[in-house]
Design a protein around this motif. Structure first.
Motif, PDB file in Angstrom:
ATOM      1  N   SER A  51       0.833  -1.200   0.000  1.00  0.00           N
ATOM      2  CA  SER A  51       0.000   0.000   0.000  1.00  0.00           C
ATOM      3  C   SER A  51       0.870   1.254   0.000  1.00  0.00           C
ATOM      4  CB  SER A  51      -0.917   0.006   1.224  1.00  0.00           C
ATOM      5  OG  SER A  51      -0.148   0.019   2.412  1.00  0.00           O
ATOM      6  N   TYR A  52       0.265   2.382  -0.319  1.00  0.00           N
ATOM      7  CA  TYR A  52       0.998   3.643  -0.349  1.00  0.00           C
ATOM      8  C   TYR A  52       0.026   4.798  -0.188  1.00  0.00           C
ATOM      9  CZ  TYR A  52      -0.653   3.457  -5.188  1.00  0.00           C
ATOM     10  OH  TYR A  52      -1.440   3.354  -6.305  1.00  0.00           O
ATOM     11  N   VAL A  53       0.562   5.953   0.193  1.00  0.00           N
ATOM     12  CA  VAL A  53      -0.237   7.171   0.329  1.00  0.00           C
ATOM     13  C   VAL A  53       0.505   8.309  -0.359  1.00  0.00           C
ATOM     14  CG1 VAL A  53      -1.346   6.478   2.490  1.00  0.00           C
ATOM     15  CG2 VAL A  53       0.835   7.694   2.563  1.00  0.00           C
ATOM     16  N   PHE A 145      -1.374  12.606  13.297  1.00  0.00           N
ATOM     17  CA  PHE A 145      -0.138  12.249  12.601  1.00  0.00           C
ATOM     18  C   PHE A 145      -0.355  11.067  11.666  1.00  0.00           C
ATOM     19  CE2 PHE A 145       3.508   9.389  12.345  1.00  0.00           C
ATOM     20  CZ  PHE A 145       4.469  10.225  11.794  1.00  0.00           C
ATOM     21  N   LEU A 146      -1.014  10.023  12.157  1.00  0.00           N
ATOM     22  CA  LEU A 146      -1.217   8.816  11.355  1.00  0.00           C
ATOM     23  C   LEU A 146      -2.096   9.091  10.135  1.00  0.00           C
ATOM     24  CD1 LEU A 146      -1.717   6.329  14.313  1.00  0.00           C
ATOM     25  CD2 LEU A 146       0.209   6.337  12.714  1.00  0.00           C
ATOM     26  N   GLU A 147      -3.088   9.952  10.307  1.00  0.00           N
ATOM     27  CA  GLU A 147      -3.963  10.264   9.177  1.00  0.00           C
ATOM     28  C   GLU A 147      -3.216  11.074   8.122  1.00  0.00           C
ATOM     29  OE1 GLU A 147      -8.642  11.233   8.495  1.00  0.00           O
ATOM     30  OE2 GLU A 147      -7.718  11.890  10.369  1.00  0.00           O
ATOM     31  N   GLU A 148      -2.376  11.998   8.568  1.00  0.00           N
ATOM     32  CA  GLU A 148      -1.627  12.824   7.618  1.00  0.00           C
ATOM     33  C   GLU A 148      -0.514  12.032   6.943  1.00  0.00           C
ATOM     34  OE1 GLU A 148       1.169  16.878   7.513  1.00  0.00           O
ATOM     35  OE2 GLU A 148       0.194  16.253   9.369  1.00  0.00           O
ATOM     36  N   ARG A 149       0.202  11.230   7.725  1.00  0.00           N
ATOM     37  CA  ARG A 149       1.382  10.539   7.196  1.00  0.00           C
ATOM     38  C   ARG A 149       1.038   9.239   6.475  1.00  0.00           C
ATOM     39  NH1 ARG A 149       4.751   8.359   5.044  1.00  0.00           N
ATOM     40  NH2 ARG A 149       6.970   8.094   5.497  1.00  0.00           N
TER      41      ARG A 149
END
Length: 232
Positions: A51-53, A145-149
């Motif tokens: 996966s990736y963001v 942090f987790l949502e942004e990163r």
């Protein structure tokens, strides 16, 4: 010409990676893609299945494999000695906060492998969870942090506590952080050995209450160092 750097190429094994040394004369995306073309097709496919963001919204992944490879690398890469690597099996470990995560990983330089360690007893069929952030931060900060990163809203068992229970957890975690900060002053003479050992005991107690055990090895080593320094 850009500075010489080390890149670690992904492999399907949990802890082994191929290190590539050379001058970077193109973009990181092009370098990663070129490196992937040199591995077995099955290894390459395993990498692209991760996966990736933060992929550019104006691009289609299938038309821009280099940018896709870079996004996967940026999302999943971890430190490995002097280099950086993607380890597909380890990269599939999901996140948990404070008492929720049950494994940690470390790089063994002498073996060139990444090793995953259990922090507590794990039942057969139980999911392995590691942590993606400093989980001693308050729930709101961790989630932000987790949502942004990483692009997800954390719903681990710790973040899913009731508001009252979460406030108590955050208070314990903040107290642990404050105590570690106070303990660090022992090295500069800010506190004496007796107080330092007392702080270790307080941290140990709070971590027991929170179920936060990932730093027990470090804490034990620190206590032993203080005791040895005051053995006279």
């Amino acid at each position: 010409m850009l500075p010489r750097r080390r890149w670690i190429q992904p492999t399907p094994k949990l802890g082994k990676a191929k290190v590539i040394k050379g001058d970077i004369t193109s973009s990181p995306a092009a370098l990663i893609l070129q490196s992937l073309l040199e591995v077995d097709p099955s290894d390459r496919q395993e990498f692209f299945n991760l996966s990736y963001v933060n992929f550019p919204t104006n691009l289609k992944p299938e038309n821009h494999p280099g940018e896709m490879a870079l996004a996967i690398f940026q999302t999943n890469a971890v430190a490995a000695g002097d280099g950086v690597g993607v380890f597909p099996r380890m990269a599939r470990l999901n996140h948990g906060c404070s008492s929720a995560f049950n494994v940690v990983y470390t790089w063994r330089e002498w073996e060139k492998v990444l090793v995953v360690y259990a922090l507590k007893s794990i039942r057969k069929g139980e999911e392995l969870l590691t942590t993606y952030t400093n989980t001693k931060r308050p729930r709101d900060q961790r989630r932000a942090f987790l949502e942004e990163r990483y692009g997800f809203f954390c719903t681990c068992v710790v973040c899913s506590l009731s508001d009252e229970q979460s406030r108590k957890s955050d208070k314990r975690l903040q107290a642990i952080s404050d105590l570690y900060e106070r303990f660090a002053t022992w090295g500069t003479g800010g506190i004496d050995g007796r107080e330092a050992i007392g702080i270790v005991r307080d941290i140990w107690k709070l971590e027991d209450e929170e179920g936060y055990w990932s730093e027990r090895g470090r804490l034990t080593a620190d206590a032993a160092w203080v005791a040895a320094s005051h053995s006279e």
